[in-house]
Design a protein around this motif. Structure first.
Motif, short mmCIF file in Angstrom:
data_model
loop_
_atom_site.label_atom_id
_atom_site.label_comp_id
_atom_site.label_asym_id
_atom_site.label_seq_id
_atom_site.Cartn_x
_atom_site.Cartn_y
_atom_site.Cartn_z
N GLN A 108 28.62 64.57 16.51
CA GLN A 108 27.50 64.23 17.38
C GLN A 108 27.70 64.72 18.80
OE1 GLN A 108 24.48 62.80 16.30
NE2 GLN A 108 23.94 63.60 18.32
N THR A 109 28.94 64.65 19.28
CA THR A 109 29.22 65.11 20.64
C THR A 109 28.91 66.60 20.77
OG1 THR A 109 30.95 63.45 20.91
CG2 THR A 109 31.01 65.33 22.39
N THR A 110 29.28 67.38 19.76
CA THR A 110 28.99 68.81 19.77
C THR A 110 27.49 69.06 19.82
OG1 THR A 110 30.97 69.20 18.43
CG2 THR A 110 29.38 70.99 18.57
N ILE A 111 26.75 68.32 19.02
CA ILE A 111 25.29 68.48 19.00
C ILE A 111 24.69 68.14 20.36
CG2 ILE A 111 23.16 67.63 17.93
CD1 ILE A 111 24.96 67.07 15.40
N ASN A 112 25.18 67.07 20.96
CA ASN A 112 24.66 66.65 22.27
C ASN A 112 24.89 67.72 23.33
OD1 ASN A 112 23.97 64.23 21.08
ND2 ASN A 112 25.70 63.10 21.92
#
Length: 438
Positions: free
Chosen positions: A287-291
């Motif tokens: 999720q951090t990468t997507i954000n």
């Protein structure tokens, strides 16, 4: 074959049967960062032979930090937080938990140094750790009889060593599961993977899933593991994935920490092929990468992702998140959506239940191993199936005799969020049985 010799030789045994003779890279000797908490509590536990009831239970967690390749600082950081949480509640069976951490630096020599430190510190287990150099550290642990509980599953050795107790199906299960999912939804599939020994094992694993769904094999494209851009690979992947005008193609980047670098190049090259979808495995994206890559406008939007565990938004993770909130609030190394942190939580859940099952017995490497080998059934609150490591041969024929959990979950990126793609787990044991790793 592209990529430098150093890149190709980095990971000798990652996802590779032991019979290979290809040499591994030995980096410079680097001192692991060792830190310990030694807290003592005397709670009347009857001492076992060779141990005092008021001595802490010492374990070790290691992972690479501050390197130019894969980094997992959240794993040792969470292990420390877990120890603080356990100790604040009275320890395990009244014994304080002492966690020692070590930076294995993505380096075979440093990994070996961490293992020797574990022996010197007389730890009862190495818990919730990450290393691509199992061929270097496992012999040291095996010689001292120290169990390796809940490794990340990045190497074949973790699924063969008699003292390894994996909690997930590693990269083999993720890729086999991903291939099975893509067989139903994709036209031509192109894999972008490292030009390394570990990378050499990825195509047959993905192909096993594709084949199980009646799909053609993947188009395999190698890439330098530490490249700073992947424009050429992105263009070639898009071309290979659009050869069938009747079916939407899929590109699968499996480059670990460099997946984001590839996706940055892919975003720019994708303008002429907007219908090509991407798919990858947890660990390459979270999720951090997507954000950080644009949320709903991220190049990951619409991607398929296979994982070992339920989505990070699932309430089953609330107990872990509570530990983070209480003991590591503001520690940005610890991301509850990171598969490494999640694996560390599950590994320590296993270890805690092992110690609790011993009651007043001595807590040592020998008693921990004996308990695990006796078939203790461990519950993880629904995050995995019930775990038990009695000898079984379901996957021995393809080199994974220690794999006791071949379940995966399917997730998708929707509106910038990584969410469940379908309910429950999918067991890929039968798919892996048909994998050709020769």
């Amino acid at each position: 074959m592209t990529g430098s010799p150093r890149n190709r030789n980095r990971l000798r045994h990652s996802l590779l049967p032991r019979r290979t003779s290809r040499p591994f890279r030995a980096g410079a000797l680097t001192s692991g960062a060792l830190a310990a908490t030694a807290l003592v509590a005397g709670c009347g536990v009857i001492p076992g032979p060779g141990g005092d009831s008021d001595e802490p239970i010492t374990v070790m967690t290691w992972a690479p930090e501050k390197t130019s390749a894969t980094n997992k600082p959240g794993m040792p950081a969470f292990a420390k937080a877990y120890a603080r949480w356990v100790n604040a509640g009275g320890g395990i069976n009244g014994r304080e938990l002492n966690v020692i951490t070590c930076n294995e630096r993505n380096d075979s020599v440093a990994a070996s140094r961490c293992a020797r430190a574990a022996v010197k510190k007389d730890v009862v287990a190495v818990v919730g750790s990450y290393s691509q150099h199992a061929d270097t550290f496992l012999p040291t642990l095996e010689g001292a009889g120290i169990p390796y509980i809940g490794g990340y599953g990045i190497t074949t050795d973790e699924f063969t060593s008699p003292l390894s107790y994996p909690v997930n199906g590693g990269q083999p299960a993720l890729l086999a599961g991903l291939g099975r999912a893509l067989a139903d939804d994709c036209g031509p599939v192109t894999l972008i993977r490292p030009d390394t020994i570990a990378g050499d094992q990825l195509p047959p694993l993905l192909d096993s899933g594709l084949s199980a769904g009646g799909h053609e094999p993947t188009a395999d494209q190698r890439a330098a593991e530490e490249a700073t851009e992947y424009g050429g690979q992105a263009r070639r992947a898009l071309e290979a994935s659009t050869t069938d005008p009747e079916a939407e193609g899929c590109v699968v980047p499996a480059l670990g920490d460099r997946t984001s670098t590839f996706m940055d190049s892919f975003r720019r090259a994708r303008a002429d092929h907007p219908d090509v979808r991407t798919a990858t495995v947890l660990g390459s994206v979270d999720q951090t990468t997507i954000n950080t890559t644009g949320g709903a406008s991220s190049p990951y939007e619409g991607s398929y992702v296979t994982g070992w565990y339920p989505a990070a938004s699932d309430s089953l993770w609330d107990p872990m998140k509570d530990v983070i909130k209480k003991e590591a609030f503001g520690d940005n190394r610890i991301d509850p959506a990171d598969a490494g942190v999640q694996t560390t939580w599950i590994a320590y859940t296993v270890f805690k239940q092992v110690v609790e099952s011993l009651g007043g017995e001595e807590v040592s490497a020998d008693t921990v191993v004996r308990t695990l080998n006796a078939g203790l059934k461990v519950e993880t609150g629904g995050l995995t199936p019930t775990l038990s490591w009695r000898f079984q041969d379901k996957l021995a024929a393809v080199g994974f005799p220690r794999m006791v959990n071949a379940n995966v979950t399917f997730q998708e990126v929707r509106n910038g969020r990584l969410v469940s793609g379908r309910d429950g787990f999918v067991d890929v044991t039968d798919t892996l049985r048909n994998t050709d790793l020769t």
